[in-house]
Design an enzyme around this catalytic site. Structure first.
Site, short mmCIF file in Angstrom:
data_model
loop_
_atom_site.label_atom_id
_atom_site.label_comp_id
_atom_site.label_asym_id
_atom_site.label_seq_id
_atom_site.Cartn_x
_atom_site.Cartn_y
_atom_site.Cartn_z
N GLU A 50 4.32 -3.87 12.61
CA GLU A 50 3.52 -2.49 11.98
C GLU A 50 2.54 -3.47 11.38
O GLU A 50 2.80 -3.70 10.01
CB GLU A 50 4.19 -1.92 11.18
N CYS A 88 -3.29 1.75 6.41
CA CYS A 88 -3.37 1.43 8.06
C CYS A 88 -3.97 1.54 8.66
O CYS A 88 -4.17 2.12 10.42
CB CYS A 88 -1.76 0.19 8.55
N LYS A 122 11.96 -7.58 0.71
CA LYS A 122 11.19 -8.25 0.19
C LYS A 122 10.12 -7.61 0.64
O LYS A 122 9.25 -7.17 1.24
CB LYS A 122 10.70 -9.40 0.85
N GLU A 178 8.48 3.64 14.31
CA GLU A 178 8.94 3.52 13.11
C GLU A 178 8.94 4.46 13.38
O GLU A 178 8.40 5.98 14.11
CB GLU A 178 8.34 3.06 11.87
N ASN A 214 0.59 -1.42 0.01
CA ASN A 214 -0.05 0.09 -0.11
C ASN A 214 0.56 1.70 0.26
O ASN A 214 0.55 2.77 -0.23
CB ASN A 214 -0.80 -0.20 1.04
P1 NAD Z 1 0.54 -9.29 4.13
O1 NAD Z 1 1.14 -9.58 5.31
O2 NAD Z 1 -1.02 -10.30 3.20
O3 NAD Z 1 1.74 -8.59 3.06
C1 NAD Z 1 3.16 -8.11 3.69
C2 NAD Z 1 3.63 -8.67 3.06
O4 NAD Z 1 4.32 -9.99 3.89
C3 NAD Z 1 4.15 -9.12 1.48
O5 NAD Z 1 5.67 -8.67 1.72
C4 NAD Z 1 4.35 -10.00 1.77
O6 NAD Z 1 5.06 -10.83 -0.08
C5 NAD Z 1 4.61 -10.49 2.79
N1 NAD Z 1 4.52 -11.63 3.40
C6 NAD Z 1 3.26 -12.58 3.77
N2 NAD Z 1 2.85 -13.81 4.15
C7 NAD Z 1 3.66 -13.94 4.64
C8 NAD Z 1 4.48 -15.23 5.13
N3 NAD Z 1 3.51 -16.03 5.31
N4 NAD Z 1 5.81 -15.07 5.92
C9 NAD Z 1 6.08 -13.77 5.98
N5 NAD Z 1 6.22 -12.63 4.69
C10 NAD Z 1 4.97 -13.08 4.20
O7 NAD Z 1 -0.27 -7.28 4.00
P2 NAD Z 1 -0.60 -6.41 2.62
O8 NAD Z 1 -1.64 -7.10 1.50
O9 NAD Z 1 0.56 -6.37 1.27
O10 NAD Z 1 -0.47 -5.08 2.94
C11 NAD Z 1 -1.43 -4.26 3.71
C12 NAD Z 1 -1.62 -4.68 5.57
O11 NAD Z 1 -0.73 -3.82 5.95
C13 NAD Z 1 -2.81 -4.18 5.91
O12 NAD Z 1 -3.58 -4.44 7.08
C14 NAD Z 1 -2.49 -2.75 6.94
O13 NAD Z 1 -3.32 -2.34 7.57
C15 NAD Z 1 -0.73 -3.27 7.02
N6 NAD Z 1 0.08 -1.88 6.97
C16 NAD Z 1 0.59 -1.84 8.12
C17 NAD Z 1 1.40 -0.24 8.35
C18 NAD Z 1 1.58 0.18 9.99
O14 NAD Z 1 2.23 0.73 9.62
N7 NAD Z 1 1.23 -0.73 11.05
C19 NAD Z 1 1.81 0.33 6.81
C20 NAD Z 1 0.65 0.10 5.50
C21 NAD Z 1 0.83 -1.25 6.15
#
Ligand code: NAD
Length: 495
Positions: free
Chosen positions: A254, A288, A179, A466, A156
């Site tokens: 996060e 998020c 990654k 962060e 995002n």
């Molecule tokens: P996601 O958890 O599906 O993926 C995030 C990353 O993790 C990607 O690079 C993905 O390839 C990797 N990933 C997926 N499965 C994994 C596993 N089993 N082990 C290790 N890595 C893995 O999230 P998304 O859909 O890409 O992003 C949206 C989410 O991120 C939302 O829940 C959002 O709230 C959160 N977010 C949080 C913040 C914050 O600062 N708190 C900021 C931005 C986004």
């Protein structure tokens, strides 16, 4: 950096070299505003993770550990300068890969640049302490880089999340295997190229691309990685925490959010409406910290809702490369369907859809994943659309009667990332900010991400911070040294 948005294939950066996956496999990444393939990308497997970790370990021991903090400052400033020089091209590429308006991509890149500048300046101020000790003992603390850091980021805010992670890690003297999400890998790969151009030694910044469930999970358990910094969904964060336990890695997370937005009867209503529309619909709600649950005092509820709907209907949904666009494309058709599912379930549970809430099918936009921002009223705390993270342009608005009820509603969630208070009563603003259980509260304005202002969650929104000075410490290990300074040698056993 060659003209990034014209390239049709992107390789990984491992040990300073542009490399393909050892398997030779690739995957496609898309432009979500057209649903067309933007480029192919190397698809890493475990062997590529091993190579990247080995490169990061080698660079840590042979180069980065030996680079003084002052030299790291200069290199990071140079890095920031190069990102600035390429900002237009990077913003265009980011927009083409993730669908957000180009002005937003540029703003996020600008903040990323400021992150590098902030940590470049901060690292020379990170000192140890001398400690109060009994006679003849002298003790002090030092800080050492944690080591090799695995950094996993979501789709995002691709480039900004990469900057949030790279800047403190590099400043602290760590080396990195980053990654990006498979949906949006391109700008992170460009950042790795720019690190080399800035003179940061080969192997300090490695970027690998591929499926999270395979290589992200492997990174989380990898014995060669000392720390995992992750941003993404709460459920993925839990899986990472479990996998990291095997090697007792340092972990910062996060995660998701479902942030409240409280509008009191003494708020400047026009400002509250304008700010609340931005706070939820920026980045098409794929944020998020999106303030998705709006609670409004009953006395001003009707006026607030009417103006909120009118302003939402005015938002310009369109081609994200156009400067006037305010709402770009959602990341994928599958994600659009998921978002729409929340609107449908809300309506089925009795909510009123006041506007939007459907795919935009007009002209060229029909090819992309454009969704008209949805306002739901008549909701209650049990509905899925109120409880779960929608991660799209969907807001729920409901009334409250008293300050304590507002806080109860605000805190009725498993998340605790952010919150907003709208009130012209200073004491109430402070009380309400203290009462919301979340890591970051904004008062009378919607903006959050500033270098130096800690960002991170309470409860299931994660832990660690962060953007903060403290973040540097999370990329270091503290060491205590206790030394005998007496004139005569010690003989504790009296031998
Ligand atoms: P996601 O958890 O599906 O993926 C995030 C990353 O993790 C990607 O690079 C993905 O390839 C990797 N990933 C997926 N499965 C994994 C596993 N089993 N082990 C290790 N890595 C893995 O999230 P998304 O859909 O890409 O992003 C949206 C989410 O991120 C939302 O829940 C959002 O709230 C959160 N977010 C949080 C913040 C914050 O600062 N708190 C900021 C931005 C986004």
């Amino acid at each position: 950096m060659s003209t990034a948005s014209d390239r049709k294939h992107y390789s990984m950066i491992i040990d300073g070299k542009s490399v393909e996956a050892q398997s030779g496999l690739t995957f496609e990444t898309f432009n979500p505003s057209k649903n067309e393939v933007l480029a192919t990308v190397a698809r890493a497997g475990k062997a590529d993770v091993d190579a990247a970790v080995a490169a990061a370990r080698g660079a840590l021991n042979n180069a980065w550990k030996k680079t003084s903090a002052v030299k790291r400052t200069r290199l990071l400033m140079k890095y920031a300068e190069l990102i600035q020089k390429n900002i237009d091209e990077l913003a265009r590429l980011e927009t083409m890969n993730c669908g957000k308006p180009v002005w937003a991509s540029k703003g996020e890149l600008t903040q990323g640049i400021e992150d590098f500048e902030y940590y470049a300046g901060a690292i020379t101020k990170l000192t140890g302490e001398t400690l109060v000790m009994p006679n003849n003992l002298f003790a002090y603390t030092t800080r050492e880089p944690v080591g090799v850091c695995g950094q996993i980021v979501p789709w995002n805010y691709p480039v900004m999340m990469a900057a949030w992670k790279l800047a403190p890690a590099l400043a602290a003297g760590c080396t990195v295997v980053l990654k990006p999400a498979s949906a949006t890998p391109l700008t992170a790969l460009c950042l790795a190229e720019l690190a080399l151009e800035a003179g940061i030694p080969a192997g300090v910044v490695n970027v690998i691309t591929g499926p999270g469930a395979e290589i992200g999970a492997y990174m989380a358990e990898h014995p060669g990685i000392d720390k995992i910094a992750f941003t993404g969904e709460t459920e993925t964060g839990k899986a990472i925490m479990r996998a990291a336990a095997g090697t007792m890695k340092r972990v910062t997370l996060e995660l998701g959010g479902k942030s409240p937005n409280l509008v009191f009867e003494d708020a400047d209503l026009a400002a509250a409406v304008n700010g609340s529309v931005f706070a939820v619909f920026y980045s098409s709600g794929q944020s998020c910290e999106a303030r998705t649950r709006v609670y409004v005092h009953e006395k001003v509820y009707d006026a607030f809702v009417a103006d909120f709907i009118a302003k939402t209907q005015k938002l310009v949904v369109g081609d994200p490369l156009h400067e006037k666009t305010q709402i770009g494309a959602l990341i994928s058709d599958a994600h659009l369907r998921k978002v729409h599912g929340y609107v449908e379930s809300g309506v089925a549970e009795g909510a009123r859809l006041e506007c939007g809430g459907k795919k935009v099918e007009t002209g060229d936009l029909a090819k992309g994943n454009f969704y008209a921002p949805a306002v739901l009223t008549g909701v209650n705390q049990k509905m899925k659309c109120v409880r779960e993270e929608v991660f799209g342009p969907v807001v729920t608005i409901s009334p409250f009667k008293t300050e304590s009820e507002a806080l109860e509603l605000a805190n009725d969630t498993e998340y605790g990332l952010a919150g907003t208070v709208w009130s012209t009563n200073g004491a109430r603003a402070i009380r309400a900010s203290a009462g919301i259980k979340a890591g970051l509260i904004t008062v009378n304005q919607p903006f959050t991400g500033f270098p130096g202002v800690p960002f991170g969650g309470f409860k299931q929104s994660g832990f660690g911070r962060e953007l903060a000075l403290e973040t540097l410490k999370l990329y270091t290990e503290q060491k205590s040294v206790v030394q005998w300074v007496g004139e005569k040698p010690l003989n504790p056993f009296g031998l």
